[in-house]
Scaffold this motif. Sequence first.
Motif, PDB file in Angstrom:
ATOM      1  N   ASN A 105       0.856  -1.181   0.000  1.00 55.06           N
ATOM      2  CA  ASN A 105       0.000   0.000   0.000  1.00 55.06           C
ATOM      3  C   ASN A 105       0.898   1.239   0.000  1.00 55.06           C
ATOM      4  OD1 ASN A 105       0.806   0.533   2.663  1.00 55.06           O
ATOM      5  ND2 ASN A 105      -0.926  -0.604   3.518  1.00 55.06           N
ATOM      6  N   VAL A 106       0.301   2.418   0.062  1.00 55.02           N
ATOM      7  CA  VAL A 106       1.085   3.651  -0.035  1.00 55.02           C
ATOM      8  C   VAL A 106       2.101   3.762   1.102  1.00 55.02           C
ATOM      9  CG1 VAL A 106       0.969   6.171  -0.006  1.00 55.02           C
ATOM     10  CG2 VAL A 106      -0.708   4.880  -1.300  1.00 55.02           C
ATOM     11  N   GLU A 137       3.431   1.375   2.958  1.00 52.26           N
ATOM     12  CA  GLU A 137       4.479   0.370   2.802  1.00 52.26           C
ATOM     13  C   GLU A 137       5.426   0.741   1.665  1.00 52.26           C
ATOM     14  OE1 GLU A 137       1.878  -3.468   4.351  1.00 52.26           O
ATOM     15  OE2 GLU A 137       1.835  -2.890   2.238  1.00 52.26           O
ATOM     16  N   ARG A 148       4.950  10.006   1.205  1.00 50.70           N
ATOM     17  CA  ARG A 148       3.610   9.639   0.726  1.00 50.70           C
ATOM     18  C   ARG A 148       3.104  10.665  -0.277  1.00 50.70           C
ATOM     19  NH1 ARG A 148       0.388   8.680   6.012  1.00 50.70           N
ATOM     20  NH2 ARG A 148      -1.327   8.783   4.532  1.00 50.70           N
ATOM     21  N   TYR A 204       0.580   1.329 -10.784  1.00 49.50           N
ATOM     22  CA  TYR A 204      -0.253   1.131  -9.602  1.00 49.50           C
ATOM     23  C   TYR A 204      -1.572   0.490  -9.998  1.00 49.50           C
ATOM     24  CZ  TYR A 204      -2.975   5.201 -11.107  1.00 49.50           C
ATOM     25  OH  TYR A 204      -3.760   6.077 -11.827  1.00 49.50           O
ATOM     26  N   LYS A 256      -5.785   0.405  -8.594  1.00 53.18           N
ATOM     27  CA  LYS A 256      -6.759   1.103  -7.749  1.00 53.18           C
ATOM     28  C   LYS A 256      -8.101   0.383  -7.885  1.00 53.18           C
ATOM     29  CE  LYS A 256      -7.870   5.895  -6.695  1.00 53.18           C
ATOM     30  NZ  LYS A 256      -7.760   7.279  -7.177  1.00 53.18           N
ATOM     31  N   VAL A 274      -8.595   2.480  -2.982  1.00 51.20           N
ATOM     32  CA  VAL A 274      -7.286   2.332  -2.341  1.00 51.20           C
ATOM     33  C   VAL A 274      -6.220   2.006  -3.384  1.00 51.20           C
ATOM     34  CG1 VAL A 274      -6.000   1.072  -0.572  1.00 51.20           C
ATOM     35  CG2 VAL A 274      -8.432   1.493  -0.262  1.00 51.20           C
ATOM     36  N   PHE A 299      -2.722   0.325  -4.635  1.00 48.08           N
ATOM     37  CA  PHE A 299      -1.841  -0.806  -4.378  1.00 48.08           C
ATOM     38  C   PHE A 299      -0.741  -0.817  -5.436  1.00 48.08           C
ATOM     39  CE2 PHE A 299      -5.846  -2.211  -2.496  1.00 48.08           C
ATOM     40  CZ  PHE A 299      -5.417  -2.529  -1.218  1.00 48.08           C
TER      41      PHE A 299
END
Length: 93
Positions: A25-26, A28, A37, A51, A53, A58, A60
Motif C-alpha cells: 500500500n502507499v 508500505e 507519501r 499502480y 486502484k 485504495v 496498491f
Amino acid sequence: MENDIIIQKLNRIEKFIFGLKEILNVEELSDYTGFTRSYIYKLVHTSQIPYSKPGGKVLFFERKKIDLWLLQNSSKSSSEIEAEALLHVQSKK
C-alpha cells in the motif's frame, strides 16, 4: 541508547519484510522506497508509477513492477562501457 539500537534493528527487519511482500500500500511503498507519501501520490496522479486502484478507492503497488520502475533509465558504469566497446571492436575484426 540501547532502545535506539533495538528500534533501528526493528526498522531494518520491517523494511526487509516489506521487500518480501508482493503487494504494497502507499505507506508500505513509502517505507520500501524512501519516498514520501505525498511524492507517491504525485507520481500516481501524473501516471509515472505503476499502480492498481481496485474499486477506485485504495492504491496498491506490485513490488516487482516497482522494482523494475525504480531501475529504469539506469546508467552504465565506466567498466561496463569499456567492456561493451571492447566487444564491439572485437566483433568488427
